[in-house]
Design a protein around this motif. Structure first.
Motif, short mmCIF file in Angstrom:
data_model
loop_
_atom_site.label_atom_id
_atom_site.label_comp_id
_atom_site.label_asym_id
_atom_site.label_seq_id
_atom_site.Cartn_x
_atom_site.Cartn_y
_atom_site.Cartn_z
N ASN A 279 0.75 -1.04 -0.20
CA ASN A 279 -0.04 -0.05 -0.11
C ASN A 279 0.78 1.25 0.16
OD1 ASN A 279 -2.51 -1.26 0.03
ND2 ASN A 279 -2.20 -1.71 2.20
N ILE A 280 2.17 1.09 0.28
CA ILE A 280 2.93 2.35 -0.01
C ILE A 280 3.78 2.35 -1.40
CG2 ILE A 280 5.25 3.28 0.97
CD1 ILE A 280 4.58 2.17 3.76
N PRO A 281 3.29 3.33 -1.91
CA PRO A 281 3.84 3.53 -3.37
C PRO A 281 5.49 3.22 -3.62
CG PRO A 281 2.51 5.49 -2.73
CD PRO A 281 2.73 4.62 -1.67
N SER A 282 5.99 2.80 -4.64
CA SER A 282 7.34 2.55 -4.88
C SER A 282 8.12 3.71 -5.34
CB SER A 282 7.53 1.43 -5.87
OG SER A 282 6.86 1.56 -6.97
N ASP A 283 7.21 4.86 -5.97
CA ASP A 283 7.83 5.87 -6.43
C ASP A 283 8.03 6.97 -5.41
OD1 ASP A 283 5.25 6.30 -6.48
OD2 ASP A 283 5.25 7.16 -8.29
N LEU A 284 8.37 7.02 -4.31
CA LEU A 284 8.48 7.86 -3.30
C LEU A 284 9.85 8.69 -3.44
CD1 LEU A 284 7.22 6.03 -0.07
CD2 LEU A 284 6.05 7.41 -1.60
N SER A 285 9.63 10.05 -2.97
CA SER A 285 10.86 10.78 -3.09
C SER A 285 11.91 10.41 -1.81
CB SER A 285 10.59 12.17 -2.71
OG SER A 285 10.10 12.27 -1.56
N TYR A 333 -0.90 9.79 5.30
CA TYR A 333 -1.30 8.56 4.81
C TYR A 333 -0.36 7.55 4.82
CZ TYR A 333 -6.41 10.40 4.60
OH TYR A 333 -7.54 10.53 4.77
N LEU A 334 0.97 7.92 4.24
CA LEU A 334 2.23 7.06 4.33
C LEU A 334 2.41 6.63 5.88
CD1 LEU A 334 4.48 8.60 1.83
CD2 LEU A 334 3.26 6.59 1.74
N GLY A 335 2.30 7.68 6.75
CA GLY A 335 2.38 7.32 8.14
C GLY A 335 1.41 6.56 8.59
N LEU A 336 0.09 6.56 8.57
CA LEU A 336 -1.10 5.78 8.68
C LEU A 336 -0.70 4.08 8.03
CD1 LEU A 336 -4.09 7.90 8.29
CD2 LEU A 336 -3.05 7.28 10.35
N GLU A 337 -0.15 3.99 6.97
CA GLU A 337 0.14 2.65 6.26
C GLU A 337 1.26 1.98 7.32
OE1 GLU A 337 -1.16 0.87 4.45
OE2 GLU A 337 -2.64 2.34 3.64
N VAL A 420 2.72 -13.98 13.15
CA VAL A 420 2.26 -13.19 14.22
C VAL A 420 1.28 -12.00 13.70
CG1 VAL A 420 4.26 -13.73 15.53
CG2 VAL A 420 4.45 -11.96 13.92
N GLY A 421 0.99 -12.08 12.42
CA GLY A 421 0.09 -10.88 12.28
C GLY A 421 0.66 -9.50 12.04
N MET A 422 1.79 -9.56 11.42
CA MET A 422 2.68 -8.28 11.17
C MET A 422 3.21 -8.13 9.87
SD MET A 422 4.81 -7.69 14.80
CE MET A 422 4.03 -7.70 16.33
N ASN A 423 3.61 -6.99 9.43
CA ASN A 423 4.29 -6.63 8.21
C ASN A 423 5.61 -7.12 8.33
OD1 ASN A 423 6.16 -4.39 7.00
ND2 ASN A 423 4.48 -4.80 5.49
N PRO A 424 6.26 -7.65 7.35
CA PRO A 424 7.64 -8.12 7.59
C PRO A 424 8.43 -7.21 8.10
CG PRO A 424 6.73 -8.93 5.69
CD PRO A 424 5.70 -8.08 5.95
N THR A 425 8.59 -5.99 7.21
CA THR A 425 9.42 -4.91 7.60
C THR A 425 9.22 -4.66 9.19
OG1 THR A 425 9.18 -4.03 5.55
CG2 THR A 425 10.34 -2.78 7.06
#
Length: 495
Positions: A279-285, A333-337, A420-425
């Motif tokens: 859900n986080i775009p790959s083309d961030l600054s 919204y990036l912070g919320l992701e 454990v229900g988490m994002n890998p990062t």
């Protein structure tokens, strides 16, 4: 000054040439003489001369045998032979060995001086050719480095130019992987399955790996211990079969390096290990990526600094209010992701419905917007750290139990994070914070300790490799040796 040696079993010849030739006039130092073949070899090994003058007939080892041994070890040495026996077989063998001149005794001063002059001309020519070759090679390396950097930055736009700079090598390339290094290390050992190009791009140290075979096992084996041995940290992007996707691997490598430097020093971090949030775009600054990084790692000072830089950049660009509003909301919204990566319900983030896109419309000036942005990001960070503190121990304890039950399988960070229900990062950072070591180090140590137990029981190395989760025997052996100091077979035999 050039160095020369003189070999002959006749004292008169040795003494005469040593005293009657003004060697220094030709820029030559006569560093030693010998009267037999064995002493001659010792002299060459001691002084590494540029020129050798030798008689053919000598005790111990004849002159042609001496020349053969010398040129085999150092073909750049100029050898001159002389003999009182002008036999065709001697001449033929001398020429075949590659001697520069063959002089018939008795030797006269003009003969030696004339020979020295020819030798000097030959050495000068060789030096000129070598210098030109080195300049050409340096120029080609610079061209290849520039073309490869362009490939990383621009992709398919510069692919034809890149292909041209590589000439014939390019037709055998089947894939590309980019490595980002914390600093320039020694060259990666070469192998028939790949070659590498080092690039410096500002503060970035990059190593672009071009694969010549689909099997990258050898490269993986090198990267297991290469960073640790040389005290550098490495981040690697994914391997892409299409060269136009090299920019993706480049960006991924930089991300992996950043997380790798936070988690471990002197280790190799793969992009696959830090996980992705779709859900986080790959083309961030760069600024947006930095803000996400400091949020995930719980670094408040780093986050505040990046927010100030973001605000300064917006102000310098003199954007209209709608654009500023859009950029600020994007950050929120990036912070919320990132907050969602905890697996918790973010609807409770602000004691009720959290609607940033509604709240920002109540603000009238850009100063109010910037102040509000800082408040929102601080709120997200505080919530994020609170959740982490509450969940950290239980989540990592559950993960460790799962790892211990499943380490013999092909276990990935993604598998454990999902359990454990988490994002890998997020999970990898949480695990490091709680266990004081990275997930991959913990898993490797667990596997190695179990491997030791099995080897002490006398199990075969290949069988042990399978039982502890390594399906590539060589990969297992390299890791075990790094961990235990000896290879698995030696460890087993010691018991």
């Amino acid at each position: 000054m050039l160095k020369a040696v003189l070999f002959d079993d006749e004292y008169i010849v040795l003494h005469g040439l040593q005293k009657m030739i003004d060697w220094s006039k030709y820029g030559i130092e006569l560093v030693g003489t010998a009267s037999n073949g064995l002493a001659a070899i010792d002299l060459v090994e001691t002084y590494s001369p540029d020129i050798v003058f030798t008689d053919i007939r000598m005790p111990g080892m004849n002159g042609l045998e001496v020349v053969e041994k010398i040129l085999e070890a150092a073909p750049e040495i100029v050898c001159v032979v002389f003999s009182g026996f002008n036999e065709f077989e001697y001449v033929k063998k001398a020429i075949k060995l590659g001697v520069s001149d063959y002089l018939e005794k008795p030797i006269t001063i003009p003969m030696i001086e004339d020979t020295i002059q020819r030798i000097l001309e030959k050495l000068h020519h060789q030096k000129t050719v070598l210098s030109l070759e080195e300049k050409w090679e340096d120029s080609r390396i610079e061209l290849v480095q520039k073309a490869t950097l362009d490939l990383l930055l621009q992709g398919d736009e510069v692919l034809p130019k890149w292909r041209k700079s590589f000439e014939e090598e390019v037709k055998d390339i089947v894939a590309v992987t980019v490595l980002a290094l914390s600093e320039k290390g020694p060259d990666l050992p070469s192998h028939p399955s790949y070659f590498s190009v080092y690039i410096r791009n500002g503060a970035e140290h990059l190593l672009v790996i071009f694969h010549l075979e689909a099997d990258s096992t050898e490269l993986l084996n090198q990267l297991i211990y290469w960073p640790n041995e040389h005290g550098i940290t490495i981040g690697s992007g994914r391997t892409y079969p299409d060269l136009t996707e090299a920019p993706k691997s480049y960006k991924e490598a930089l991300q992996a390096l950043r997380y790798g430097q936070f988690m471990e020093h002197g280790e190799w971090t793969r992009f696959e290990e830090i996980g992705e949030n779709p859900n986080i775009p790959s083309d961030l600054s760069e600024l947006e990526e930095a803000i996400i990084f400091f949020l995930r790692t719980g670094n408040k000072p780093g986050l505040y600094q990046q927010l100030e830089e973001f605000i300064s950049k917006i102000q310098l660009q003199r954007l209209n209010p709608d654009v500023i509003e859009r950029e600020i909301l994007k950050l929120i919204y990036l912070g919320l992701e990132v907050a969602k990566e905890t697996g918790e319900d973010i609807s409770h983030l602000s004691q009720g419905n959290y609607l940033p896109h509604v709240d920002i419309r109540l603000l009238n000036t850009k100063e109010q917007m910037f102040s509000w942005l800082k408040q929102q990001m601080e709120m997200i960070m505080d919530w994020f750290l609170l959740i982490r503190k509450d969940k950290k121990h239980d989540a990592v304890e559950k993960a460790c139990t799962y790892i211990e039950k499943n380490f013999s399988k092909d276990l990935t960070l993604q598998d454990v994070a999902e359990n454990v229900g988490m994002n890998p990062t997020y999970f990898s950072l949480l695990f490091k914070e709680e266990m004081k070591q990275s997930y991959i180090k913990y898993l490797t140590k667990l596997r190695m300790e179990r491997a030791k137990e099995l080897l002490r029981e006398g199990k075969k190395v290949a069988e042990v490799s399978e039982k502890v989760g390594y399906h590539t025997y060589r990969h297992f052996s390299e890791l075990f040796k790094k961990h235990a100091g000896v290879n698995p077979g030696q460890y087993r035999d010691s018991f």
